[in-house]
Design a protein around this motif. Structure first.
Motif, mmCIF file in Angstrom:
data_model
loop_
_atom_site.group_PDB
_atom_site.id
_atom_site.type_symbol
_atom_site.label_atom_id
_atom_site.label_comp_id
_atom_site.label_asym_id
_atom_site.label_seq_id
_atom_site.Cartn_x
_atom_site.Cartn_y
_atom_site.Cartn_z
ATOM 1 N N LYS A 136 7.607 12.174 14.568
ATOM 2 C CA LYS A 136 7.932 11.080 13.651
ATOM 3 C C LYS A 136 6.829 10.026 13.612
ATOM 4 C CE LYS A 136 11.942 8.168 12.740
ATOM 5 N NZ LYS A 136 13.254 7.764 13.267
ATOM 6 N N HIS A 137 6.116 9.874 14.726
ATOM 7 C CA HIS A 137 5.065 8.850 14.821
ATOM 8 C C HIS A 137 3.656 9.453 14.851
ATOM 9 C CE1 HIS A 137 7.863 5.553 15.281
ATOM 10 N NE2 HIS A 137 8.597 6.387 15.992
ATOM 11 N N ASP A 138 3.505 10.640 14.313
ATOM 12 C CA ASP A 138 2.207 11.309 14.171
ATOM 13 C C ASP A 138 1.492 11.532 15.507
ATOM 14 O OD1 ASP A 138 2.398 11.525 11.387
ATOM 15 O OD2 ASP A 138 1.633 9.496 11.121
ATOM 16 N N ILE A 139 2.253 11.868 16.527
ATOM 17 C CA ILE A 139 1.660 12.237 17.817
ATOM 18 C C ILE A 139 1.766 13.760 17.916
ATOM 19 C CG2 ILE A 139 1.840 12.066 20.326
ATOM 20 C CD1 ILE A 139 3.055 9.269 19.899
ATOM 21 N N SER A 140 0.635 14.393 18.161
ATOM 22 C CA SER A 140 0.628 15.854 18.224
ATOM 23 C C SER A 140 -0.052 16.322 19.513
ATOM 24 C CB SER A 140 -0.084 16.439 17.000
ATOM 25 O OG SER A 140 -1.398 15.955 16.933
ATOM 26 N N ILE A 141 0.191 17.582 19.842
ATOM 27 C CA ILE A 141 -0.374 18.179 21.060
ATOM 28 C C ILE A 141 -1.764 18.720 20.750
ATOM 29 C CG2 ILE A 141 -0.090 20.044 22.751
ATOM 30 C CD1 ILE A 141 2.932 19.807 22.278
ATOM 31 N N VAL A 142 -2.686 18.520 21.674
ATOM 32 C CA VAL A 142 -4.047 19.052 21.540
ATOM 33 C C VAL A 142 -3.986 20.563 21.763
ATOM 34 C CG1 VAL A 142 -6.362 19.076 22.569
ATOM 35 C CG2 VAL A 142 -5.160 16.911 22.301
ATOM 36 N N GLU A 143 -4.558 21.308 20.826
ATOM 37 C CA GLU A 143 -4.584 22.772 20.937
ATOM 38 C C GLU A 143 -5.461 23.184 22.124
ATOM 39 O OE1 GLU A 143 -2.938 25.161 19.203
ATOM 40 O OE2 GLU A 143 -1.878 23.500 18.231
ATOM 41 N N THR A 144 -4.978 24.152 22.892
ATOM 42 C CA THR A 144 -5.741 24.625 24.050
ATOM 43 C C THR A 144 -6.062 26.116 23.947
ATOM 44 O OG1 THR A 144 -3.675 24.922 25.255
ATOM 45 C CG2 THR A 144 -4.874 22.865 25.631
ATOM 46 N N GLU A 145 -5.966 26.660 22.764
ATOM 47 C CA GLU A 145 -6.316 28.063 22.553
ATOM 48 C C GLU A 145 -7.763 28.133 22.071
ATOM 49 O OE1 GLU A 145 -4.207 30.691 23.135
ATOM 50 O OE2 GLU A 145 -2.836 29.159 23.892
ATOM 51 N N PRO A 150 -15.304 19.443 24.462
ATOM 52 C CA PRO A 150 -15.288 18.269 25.342
ATOM 53 C C PRO A 150 -14.701 17.013 24.673
ATOM 54 C CG PRO A 150 -17.534 18.797 24.689
ATOM 55 C CD PRO A 150 -16.654 19.900 24.185
ATOM 56 N N ASN A 151 -14.573 17.038 23.358
ATOM 57 C CA ASN A 151 -13.963 15.897 22.674
ATOM 58 C C ASN A 151 -12.445 15.856 22.853
ATOM 59 O OD1 ASN A 151 -16.421 14.947 21.481
ATOM 60 N ND2 ASN A 151 -16.273 16.643 20.029
ATOM 61 N N PHE A 152 -11.847 17.015 23.136
ATOM 62 C CA PHE A 152 -10.386 17.092 23.256
ATOM 63 C C PHE A 152 -9.903 17.660 24.577
ATOM 64 C CE2 PHE A 152 -11.321 17.448 18.693
ATOM 65 C CZ PHE A 152 -10.627 16.345 18.237
ATOM 66 N N HIS A 153 -10.818 18.262 25.344
ATOM 67 C CA HIS A 153 -10.423 18.929 26.584
ATOM 68 C C HIS A 153 -11.198 18.348 27.760
ATOM 69 C CE1 HIS A 153 -9.966 22.137 23.383
ATOM 70 N NE2 HIS A 153 -8.730 21.877 23.758
ATOM 71 N N ASN A 154 -10.544 18.372 28.917
ATOM 72 C CA ASN A 154 -11.173 17.951 30.162
ATOM 73 C C ASN A 154 -11.130 19.158 31.107
ATOM 74 O OD1 ASN A 154 -12.157 16.586 32.355
ATOM 75 N ND2 ASN A 154 -10.291 15.411 32.737
ATOM 76 N N VAL A 189 -7.798 21.428 31.381
ATOM 77 C CA VAL A 189 -7.846 22.890 31.255
ATOM 78 C C VAL A 189 -8.764 23.489 32.315
ATOM 79 C CG1 VAL A 189 -7.352 22.865 28.778
ATOM 80 C CG2 VAL A 189 -9.718 22.768 29.558
ATOM 81 N N SER A 190 -8.571 24.778 32.490
ATOM 82 C CA SER A 190 -9.536 25.551 33.277
ATOM 83 C C SER A 190 -10.285 26.437 32.276
ATOM 84 C CB SER A 190 -8.817 26.396 34.354
ATOM 85 O OG SER A 190 -7.954 27.317 33.741
ATOM 86 N N ILE A 191 -11.581 26.592 32.509
ATOM 87 C CA ILE A 191 -12.369 27.388 31.567
ATOM 88 C C ILE A 191 -12.982 28.581 32.274
ATOM 89 C CG2 ILE A 191 -12.863 25.464 30.021
ATOM 90 C CD1 ILE A 191 -15.637 25.274 31.308
#
Length: 194
Positions: A136-145, A150-154, A189-191
């Motif tokens: 409802k408040h435009d919060i979404s999950i960061v895709e991890t597939e 590095p802008n979205f994953h640690n 994440v693990s890479i």
């Protein structure tokens, strides 16, 4: 003689009419010409106009300052209460958690397996309520597939994986979230490292 008298009377009447016309014309000319003002009268008139203009200026300036203060106050109120809608939407998940705790207290005689299943159902419902509020408040999950970004994953660790290419995400350890296009929290994440 009587004719002369009549002619004289007519002449006098004509002359009187001419004199009256001249007098009327002089009076009209005096009235139409502006009366010369003395220097003091001109100064007094200009001072009155200046005072009137200053008064108008001060009123307009005061109105402007009042509007400016009101808008500033409204701006700070909008900032202070910007999260109000989001906070209201978080009340549903907290209510669900409180009901789950209350149900556990009331269900002391219920077998452990049944209680565990009900608690699991309550937790799932709570998570669903959170995601509904987030959506409802435009919060979404960061895709991890897929590929590591590095802008979205640690990347917190590197692992060997025969199923993944070098630099691909193997496992999401903690979800990341976006608010519209701004990152709230990167996904941990693990890479794959070959």
């Amino acid at each position: 003689m009587s004719e002369n008298k009549e002619e004289l009377k007519e002449e006098q009447i004509n002359q009187e009419e001419v004199e009256q016309n001249v007098e009327t014309q002089e009076v009209n000319e005096e009235a139409s010409e502006p009366k010369e003002l003395t220097l003091e009268e001109k100064v007094a008139e200009l001072e009155a106009k200046l005072k009137e203009s200053e008064d108008k200026y001060f009123r307009v300036h005061a109105d402007f300052e009042n509007i400016k203060k009101r808008l500033e106050k409204e701006k700070y109120q909008a900032i202070d209460y910007a999260s109000e809608k989001f906070a209201k939407d978080l009340l549903a998940p907290i209510d669900t958690l409180e009901m789950a705790l209350a149900a556990e207290e009331a269900a002391k005689e219920v077998p452990a397996e049944e209680l565990l299943a009900k608690l699991k159902e309550g937790v799932e419902l709570t998570i669903k309520n959170f995601y509904t509020a987030f959506e409802k408040h435009d919060i979404s999950i960061v895709e991890t597939e897929g590929e590591f970004d590095p802008n979205f994953h640690n990347a917190v660790m590197q692992v060997d994986s025969a199923e993944h290419e070098d630099g691909q995400i193997v496992q999401a350890l903690q979800k990341g979230y976006l608010f519209k296009d701004r990152l709230l929290r990167p996904a941990m994440v693990s890479i794959c490292k070959k």
